[in-house]
Write an enzyme that holds these catalytic residues in place. Structure first.
Site, PDB file in Angstrom:
ATOM      1  N   LYS A 222      90.035  -9.688  38.042  1.00 36.98           N
ATOM      2  CA  LYS A 222      90.304  -8.764  39.155  1.00 36.98           C
ATOM      3  C   LYS A 222      91.093  -7.525  38.742  1.00 36.98           C
ATOM      4  O   LYS A 222      91.702  -7.485  37.689  1.00 36.98           O
ATOM      5  CB  LYS A 222      91.012  -9.524  40.283  1.00 36.98           C
ATOM      6  CG  LYS A 222      90.004 -10.382  41.070  1.00 36.98           C
ATOM      7  CD  LYS A 222      90.586 -10.976  42.321  1.00 36.98           C
ATOM      8  CE  LYS A 222      89.470 -11.747  43.049  1.00 36.98           C
ATOM      9  NZ  LYS A 222      90.005 -12.659  44.051  1.00 36.98           N
ATOM     10  N   ARG A 256      89.372 -20.571  40.548  1.00 39.38           N
ATOM     11  CA  ARG A 256      88.017 -20.021  40.734  1.00 39.38           C
ATOM     12  C   ARG A 256      87.808 -18.908  39.721  1.00 39.38           C
ATOM     13  O   ARG A 256      88.420 -17.842  39.833  1.00 39.38           O
ATOM     14  CB  ARG A 256      87.891 -19.483  42.173  1.00 39.38           C
ATOM     15  CG  ARG A 256      86.542 -18.872  42.497  1.00 39.38           C
ATOM     16  CD  ARG A 256      86.555 -18.242  43.889  1.00 39.38           C
ATOM     17  NE  ARG A 256      85.270 -17.678  44.224  1.00 39.38           N
ATOM     18  CZ  ARG A 256      84.872 -16.461  43.850  1.00 39.38           C
ATOM     19  NH1 ARG A 256      85.661 -15.680  43.138  1.00 39.38           N
ATOM     20  NH2 ARG A 256      83.673 -16.021  44.196  1.00 39.38           N
TER      21      ARG A 256
END
Ligand code: HH2
Length: 291
Positions: A222, A256
């Site tokens: 991210k 995740r």
């Protein structure tokens, strides 16, 4: 320590890695990379071989400003994969969707978990579908929708406010009869959070853990990692590993990620170190100041 999901329960004694299968043309780091069902299955099979204990399949990108996808299109993208993955790959399949009708179809095809990034706030019927099917549920924190969330990243104490808003999501789940042992909470790294706020959340998961549910984190590739490292998504694997290990030491149990093998290995070593030093949980307890 277990997570009740549709058709069984998943042990959370050891850290659990959830491998990401994005069947989207526009996801921020891997959009459009997986072609047809066979290519997606081959990719998913590799993630399982690398140690993924769960697969999370998504047909709608939730990156900031992403185009919303109609339910029919989302279903067409994911259902053929869900059907085959659930019967062929031997690990539970989670469906990453905010829409009740997409979740219901995926559960019909064999999915066991619903990963709702809106925390049951987007579709009023989602909770009933999860309750009726006895599915596991990930309640992620966000504010607004992907198009608006960046403007909503205003907090005076991000860890406390995210925990409070996740508490409201838990209330929504309880009101429709979802049992607590089916629920996992996720701070929603990057969703209505600046890079600094995502880092702050990773540094202090204690208020979320205090709600009493297992914690899942999704730091994979991210932009908050990019803000530290100054590299594009495909070069954020080591940063992802570091974020997962930090979250594990802070008490997270489910991770995740796109890059399964490096995260599985890092968490196995982190766990072995904790066990050598007197048992898992020792570091998290010390860091949360409750030792
Ligand atoms: N992050 C993304 C999507 N779904 N679900 C949970 N529970 N937690 C997360 O942090 C999370 C999530 C965004 O990542 P990705 O799937 O890689 O990208 P995109 O939304 O662009 O498909």
């Amino acid at each position: 320590m277990t997570w009740r999901i549709r058709g069984g329960a998943l042990s959370l004694e050891a850290p659990v890695v959830m491998g990401i299968v994005n069947l989207t043309p526009d996801s921020f780091s891997d959009g459009g990379l997986l072609g047809g069902v066979d290519a997606a299955l081959a990719h998913a099979r590799r993630l399982v071989e690398e140690g993924a204990a769960l697969l999370d399949v998504g047909g709608e990108s939730t990156r900031p400003g992403a185009r919303p996808v109609p339910a029919a299109e989302e279903r067409a993208r994911i259902l053929p994969f869900v059907r085959r993955a659930a019967s062929e790959l031997g690990v539970p399949v989670s469906v990453d969707t905010r829409k009740a009708e997409v979740a219901r179809s995926a559960l019909d095809e064999g999915a066991a978990i619903v990963n709702d990034v809106s925390g049951l706030a987007f579709d009023a019927r989602m909770g009933e579908v999860v309750a009726a099917e006895g599915a596991g549920l990930v309640l992620m924190h966000m504010r607004g929708v992907p198009a608006t969330m960046a403007e909503l990243a205003t907090y005076s104490d991000v860890a406390a406010e995210v925990a409070q808003e996740l508490g409201a999501a838990v209330d929504r789940a309880r009101r429709v009869g979802i049992s607590d042992d089916a629920v996992v909470l996720d701070p929603g790294l990057g969703f209505a959070k600046t890079a600094e706020q995502s880092l702050e959340l990773l540094a202090d998961l204690a208020p979320i853990r205090a709600l009493g549910f297992p914690v899942l984190v999704g730091p994979s590739r991210k932009s908050f990692l990019g803000s530290v490292l100054g590299v594009p998504p495909e070069r954020r694997v080591s940063g992802t590993v570091a974020a997962c290990v930090a979250a594990y030491l802070g008490g997270a149990r489910i991770f995740r990620v796109h890059d399964v093998e490096p995260v599985v290995q890092a968490l196995a070593v982190a766990r072995a170190i904790l066990q050598a030093g007197g048992g898992e949980g020792a570091v998290a307890t010390a860091r949360s100041g409750r030792a």
